[in-house]
Design a protein around this motif. Sequence first.
Motif, mmCIF file in Angstrom:
data_model
loop_
_atom_site.group_PDB
_atom_site.id
_atom_site.type_symbol
_atom_site.label_atom_id
_atom_site.label_comp_id
_atom_site.label_asym_id
_atom_site.label_seq_id
_atom_site.Cartn_x
_atom_site.Cartn_y
_atom_site.Cartn_z
ATOM 1 N N PHE A 198 0.871 -1.314 -0.235
ATOM 2 C CA PHE A 198 0.162 -0.045 0.159
ATOM 3 C C PHE A 198 0.942 1.321 -0.176
ATOM 4 O O PHE A 198 2.064 1.043 0.229
ATOM 5 N N ASP A 199 0.315 2.505 -0.175
ATOM 6 C CA ASP A 199 0.796 3.698 -0.625
ATOM 7 C C ASP A 199 1.372 4.150 0.889
ATOM 8 O O ASP A 199 0.672 4.953 1.403
ATOM 9 N N VAL A 200 2.747 4.033 1.159
ATOM 10 C CA VAL A 200 3.273 4.950 2.297
ATOM 11 C C VAL A 200 4.654 5.362 1.990
ATOM 12 O O VAL A 200 5.262 4.980 0.907
ATOM 13 N N LYS A 201 4.860 6.569 2.479
ATOM 14 C CA LYS A 201 6.178 7.166 2.011
ATOM 15 C C LYS A 201 7.077 6.884 3.398
ATOM 16 O O LYS A 201 7.040 7.108 4.553
ATOM 17 N N MET A 202 8.349 6.206 2.781
ATOM 18 C CA MET A 202 9.363 6.014 3.820
ATOM 19 C C MET A 202 10.699 6.699 3.552
ATOM 20 O O MET A 202 10.881 6.737 2.646
ATOM 21 N N PRO A 203 11.073 7.199 4.863
ATOM 22 C CA PRO A 203 12.174 8.233 4.627
ATOM 23 C C PRO A 203 13.405 7.547 4.306
ATOM 24 O O PRO A 203 14.446 8.107 3.518
ATOM 25 N N ASN A 204 13.578 6.045 4.611
ATOM 26 C CA ASN A 204 14.557 5.526 4.283
ATOM 27 C C ASN A 204 14.157 4.160 3.599
ATOM 28 O O ASN A 204 13.078 3.979 3.194
ATOM 29 N N LYS A 205 14.926 3.298 3.106
ATOM 30 C CA LYS A 205 14.615 2.066 2.586
ATOM 31 C C LYS A 205 13.525 1.066 3.183
ATOM 32 O O LYS A 205 13.997 1.113 4.654
ATOM 33 N N PRO A 206 12.782 0.270 2.728
ATOM 34 C CA PRO A 206 11.866 -0.306 3.638
ATOM 35 C C PRO A 206 12.701 -1.369 4.466
ATOM 36 O O PRO A 206 13.437 -2.132 3.625
ATOM 37 N N LEU A 207 12.243 -1.593 5.609
ATOM 38 C CA LEU A 207 13.003 -2.543 6.550
ATOM 39 C C LEU A 207 12.190 -3.862 6.698
ATOM 40 O O LEU A 207 11.067 -3.585 6.816
ATOM 41 N N GLY A 208 12.857 -4.742 6.757
ATOM 42 C CA GLY A 208 12.219 -6.078 7.031
ATOM 43 C C GLY A 208 11.310 -5.921 8.511
ATOM 44 O O GLY A 208 11.984 -5.340 9.276
ATOM 45 N N THR A 209 9.975 -6.428 8.502
ATOM 46 C CA THR A 209 9.338 -6.160 9.583
ATOM 47 C C THR A 209 8.424 -7.193 10.106
ATOM 48 O O THR A 209 7.844 -7.786 9.098
ATOM 49 N N ALA A 210 8.728 -7.696 11.084
ATOM 50 C CA ALA A 210 7.578 -9.018 11.834
ATOM 51 C C ALA A 210 6.653 -8.107 12.359
ATOM 52 O O ALA A 210 6.717 -7.458 13.026
ATOM 53 N N GLU A 211 5.172 -8.682 11.947
ATOM 54 C CA GLU A 211 3.902 -8.102 12.185
ATOM 55 C C GLU A 211 3.222 -9.044 13.280
ATOM 56 O O GLU A 211 2.951 -8.368 14.047
ATOM 57 N N ASP A 212 3.049 -10.314 13.096
ATOM 58 C CA ASP A 212 2.417 -11.052 13.948
ATOM 59 C C ASP A 212 2.545 -12.497 13.485
ATOM 60 O O ASP A 212 3.210 -12.529 12.737
ATOM 61 N N LEU A 213 2.303 -13.375 14.701
ATOM 62 C CA LEU A 213 2.732 -14.721 14.419
ATOM 63 C C LEU A 213 1.763 -15.633 15.134
ATOM 64 O O LEU A 213 0.871 -15.207 15.991
ATOM 65 N N VAL A 214 1.632 -16.760 14.987
ATOM 66 C CA VAL A 214 0.883 -17.794 15.560
ATOM 67 C C VAL A 214 1.813 -19.168 15.607
ATOM 68 O O VAL A 214 2.672 -19.594 14.684
ATOM 69 N N VAL A 215 1.644 -20.123 16.570
ATOM 70 C CA VAL A 215 2.533 -21.190 16.622
ATOM 71 C C VAL A 215 1.669 -22.499 16.888
ATOM 72 O O VAL A 215 0.899 -22.596 17.718
ATOM 73 N N ASP A 216 1.893 -23.372 16.118
ATOM 74 C CA ASP A 216 1.017 -24.527 16.115
ATOM 75 C C ASP A 216 1.510 -25.645 17.250
ATOM 76 O O ASP A 216 2.609 -25.455 17.667
ATOM 77 N N ASP A 217 0.864 -26.768 17.330
ATOM 78 C CA ASP A 217 1.137 -27.812 18.518
ATOM 79 C C ASP A 217 2.317 -28.679 17.905
ATOM 80 O O ASP A 217 2.924 -29.604 18.645
ATOM 81 N N ARG A 218 2.735 -28.403 16.785
ATOM 82 C CA ARG A 218 3.885 -29.030 16.242
ATOM 83 C C ARG A 218 5.014 -28.427 16.543
ATOM 84 O O ARG A 218 6.254 -28.795 16.243
ATOM 85 N N GLY A 219 5.060 -27.177 16.830
ATOM 86 C CA GLY A 219 6.242 -26.303 17.018
ATOM 87 C C GLY A 219 6.522 -25.224 15.890
ATOM 88 O O GLY A 219 7.213 -24.785 15.870
ATOM 89 N N TYR A 220 5.658 -25.609 14.750
ATOM 90 C CA TYR A 220 5.942 -24.586 13.394
ATOM 91 C C TYR A 220 5.596 -23.087 13.905
ATOM 92 O O TYR A 220 4.456 -22.972 14.386
ATOM 93 N N ILE A 221 6.294 -21.952 13.459
ATOM 94 C CA ILE A 221 6.016 -20.906 13.731
ATOM 95 C C ILE A 221 5.518 -19.970 12.271
ATOM 96 O O ILE A 221 6.392 -20.211 11.471
ATOM 97 N N TYR A 222 4.525 -19.365 12.078
ATOM 98 C CA TYR A 222 4.043 -18.884 11.175
ATOM 99 C C TYR A 222 3.985 -17.424 11.430
ATOM 100 O O TYR A 222 3.261 -16.709 12.161
ATOM 101 N N MET A 223 5.067 -16.415 10.631
ATOM 102 C CA MET A 223 5.212 -15.212 11.135
ATOM 103 C C MET A 223 4.989 -14.261 9.910
ATOM 104 O O MET A 223 5.529 -14.667 8.648
ATOM 105 N N ASN A 224 3.945 -13.294 9.969
ATOM 106 C CA ASN A 224 3.579 -12.412 9.015
ATOM 107 C C ASN A 224 4.466 -11.123 8.994
ATOM 108 O O ASN A 224 4.713 -10.775 9.844
ATOM 109 N N ALA A 225 5.146 -10.958 7.789
ATOM 110 C CA ALA A 225 5.894 -9.941 7.644
ATOM 111 C C ALA A 225 5.460 -8.803 6.810
ATOM 112 O O ALA A 225 4.804 -8.907 5.662
ATOM 113 N N MET A 226 5.558 -7.733 7.234
ATOM 114 C CA MET A 226 4.841 -6.446 6.556
ATOM 115 C C MET A 226 5.208 -6.306 5.032
ATOM 116 O O MET A 226 6.240 -6.407 4.702
#
Length: 457
Positions: A418-446
């Motif tokens: 989406f249209d945002v103005k970033m003063p520097n280059k966009p940085l990798g970003t961790a937004e949200d996560l959920v972990v299942d009963d098998r130990g796998y982690i699902y991480m949403n990156a902006m």
Amino acid sequence: MSEKFYAKSPGNEGYIKNMEVVAYHDADNHYLFQSQLYKTADGKYYLYGGCFYGYGVEIIDVTDPANPRHVQYMPVMDPEVYPYMSTPKVQIADDLMIVSNGNCLEFLHGPAPEKYTPAPGGVHIFSLKEDPEHPKKLSFWSTGDEGNPGAGVHRFTYNGGKYLHLSATAVGFKDFIYRIVDISDPTNPHEVGRWWNPGQFYGNQTKKTREKEWNGWQGYNTYPGFVHFPYVDGDTTYLSCAGGGFKILDVSNPEWPQVIGEAKMTPPFATKFGGALCHTFMPIHGTKYAIGMQEGERQWTYNKNDFDKFGVQAMCGIEMFDISDPEDPVLISVLPYPEVPEDFPYKNFNDLGYGYPTSFGPHNLHEPMTGKPWLEDRSDRAYDCYFHAGLRVYDISDPYVPKEIAYFIPPNPEKLCFDVKMPNKPLGTAEDLVVDDRGYIYMNAMHDGVYILKCLV
């Protein structure tokens, strides 16, 4: 598997410690915010992702975490009619999927179209029982303020059973309040109770008070805060109230929620400009402890004008509490500042090369719930998506001495959703996560899909 599997391009590889990337999925080029997992009776796992800027839910089959399969992007409303809408949060329990509905935020998503129809605030209710790949729409519950719905419904809890517990707008109230909705008949949801912070009810304010707006969306220096997230465990709600701190409520009678105890946090934490200052507060199951946190922000939201206006932002962090006496929750420790990788381009996560310290802090914790047996629920471990510090994993087996044990900072995004103005280059970003009963982690990156990871310690 190559250790560079997660690289986006040469020199854009992210940073990793004591973790491995199992797979990556581009989420059909949608910006996912909160995700939820669902395990079917025959053992299949599905990930459902809400979109902070979008009109639907991304569905991914993660039965084989190394080979995630795109199922569909399911619209919940017509984007031609509502071009600036948001479906940020999803909750799943008792074979029901609940999706929040509202509008985007200009400071985060860029300006709204010049002329547009605001989306109604509320929640969509779907059944997953018949076909988890094609959820069946049962109903829509409206916040009731169609004329000015704003963000509508943001964070909420559904742990199964009769009630939804919502952070939602309401006619006659300022910002989000706590609203309890009966969905015992999911085709006919109806509100049964509500609670709010002092200063949120317009009927108690003078004209002069009402005209005094806040300086930043967290309620800085004007009133104690809004209700950001009700985490519900049985008959108890652990409430995060932005500048109003953490509260513990008795909701055994949902028509009359009662405050049991509270912990004031701001000041000294998160005093000026952040997200929802007191963001999350929840118990560690099987213990007498709880974990809480204050939200920082993303790199472009705290610009030079904000710094000139507010100055240095106080620490936003993650804390452990002793709640053995719920009338007196006591802060007992603060989790450590995220470890900075040796070759990270900036000396810390507050200094991002702007010439002034930005607003920095954690965001979303993994949220185990008793009604969701497919989620990991460990009393010795906590996970947090810490914006530009990435996904952080903590050993909390000794709540007085919590330790960081692993991290993953995703590669920088190479496109924006989406249209945002970033003063520097966009940085990798961790937004949200959920972990299942098998130990796998699902991480949403902006702006950048879903990473599926495993912790190696």
